[in-house]
Design an enzyme around this catalytic site. Structure first.
Site, PDB file in Angstrom:
ATOM      1  N   GLU A  64       0.817  -1.214   0.000  1.00 22.60           N
ATOM      2  CA  GLU A  64       0.000   0.000   0.000  1.00 22.60           C
ATOM      3  C   GLU A  64       0.854   1.269   0.000  1.00 22.60           C
ATOM      4  O   GLU A  64       0.355   2.354   0.297  1.00 22.60           O
ATOM      5  CB  GLU A  64      -0.972   0.010   1.175  1.00 22.60           C
ATOM      6  N   HIS A  83      -2.784   2.299   8.420  1.00 25.85           N
ATOM      7  CA  HIS A  83      -3.838   1.617   7.651  1.00 25.85           C
ATOM      8  C   HIS A  83      -4.181   0.309   8.357  1.00 25.85           C
ATOM      9  O   HIS A  83      -3.301  -0.524   8.574  1.00 25.85           O
ATOM     10  CB  HIS A  83      -3.361   1.349   6.227  1.00 25.85           C
ATOM     11  N   HIS A  85      -7.355  -2.924   9.190  1.00 28.79           N
ATOM     12  CA  HIS A  85      -8.552  -3.638   8.747  1.00 28.79           C
ATOM     13  C   HIS A  85      -9.414  -3.944   9.979  1.00 28.79           C
ATOM     14  O   HIS A  85      -9.918  -5.050  10.119  1.00 28.79           O
ATOM     15  CB  HIS A  85      -8.190  -4.947   8.045  1.00 28.79           C
ATOM     16  N   HIS A 146     -12.849  -2.370   2.191  1.00 29.54           N
ATOM     17  CA  HIS A 146     -11.440  -2.712   2.453  1.00 29.54           C
ATOM     18  C   HIS A 146     -11.007  -2.466   3.905  1.00 29.54           C
ATOM     19  O   HIS A 146     -10.617  -3.405   4.592  1.00 29.54           O
ATOM     20  CB  HIS A 146     -10.568  -1.912   1.479  1.00 29.54           C
TER      21      HIS A 146
HETATM   22 ZN   LIG Z   1      -5.473  -3.081   3.445  1.00 28.09          ZN
END
Ligand SMILES: [Zn+2]
Length: 180
Positions: A64, A83, A85, A146
């Site tokens: 990413e 980032h 999840h 996502h």
């Molecule tokens: Zn991700």
């Protein structure tokens, strides 16, 4: 590395998924791809230029990296990016509706409205561009279907925002179906 370990220990990601970066001269340091956070060292971080090209460092940068590069280019005020999840926020990113109603912490930390970006493949330039649009001048956005991206002056600040986004999404799910 400390923020990345905290992120994993707190269950905001699974395994080596997710990533953390911090701005440095000419680019940023980012967590390497597919390395368990408990085994990660500062030496293993990857340096990536603001153009998104990996320049040096012993680690292979997170997939990413284009997302991180695009945010640093768009937002001179951002010093670090997280980032995750995290489960409730990721689940909400599949919904075609804004995340809310806002909890106290959203105003307290000055996070701003949390918009959801148009879905795009993980690691793609499209995901990066869509995320910048959704983020605007705020501190967090959901990545469509996502996960979460959050920003701050330091990795710990960005991690705090990621925690608030997860709390906000958890509350939103608990309230779903009830009049607010
Ligand atoms: Zn991700």
């Amino acid at each position: 590395v400390t923020a990345a370990r905290d992120m994993a220990r707190e269950g905001l990601v699974t395994g080596s998924v997710g990533n953390v970066s911090a701005r440095t001269a000419g680019g940023f340091l980012i967590t390497p791809t597919r390395v368990e956070y408990e085994r990660m060292t500062a030496d293993g971080l990857a340096f990536v230029g603001l153009d998104g090209a990996a320049a040096s460092g012993s680690g292979e940068p997170s997939r990413e990296s284009p997302l991180h590069a695009a945010i640093y280019r768009a937002r001179a005020d951002v010093g670090a990016i997280v980032h995750t999840h995290s489960v409730h926020a990721t689940a909400w990113s599949f919904l075609p509706e804004p995340l809310g109603p806002p909890i106290e912490e959203i105003e307290y930390y000055g996070i701003g409205p949390i918009r959801t970006s148009e879905p795009a493949p993980a690691g793609s330039l499209a995901l990066a561009g869509n995320a910048v649009l959704a983020l605007g001048g705020g501190l967090a956005a959901l990545l469509g279907r996502h996960g979460v991206v959050s920003v701050g002056a330091t990795p710990q600040e960005a991690l705090t925002v990621a925690r608030v986004v997860e709390l906000q999404a958890h509350v939103a799910w608990l309230l779903r179906g009830h009049a607010t």
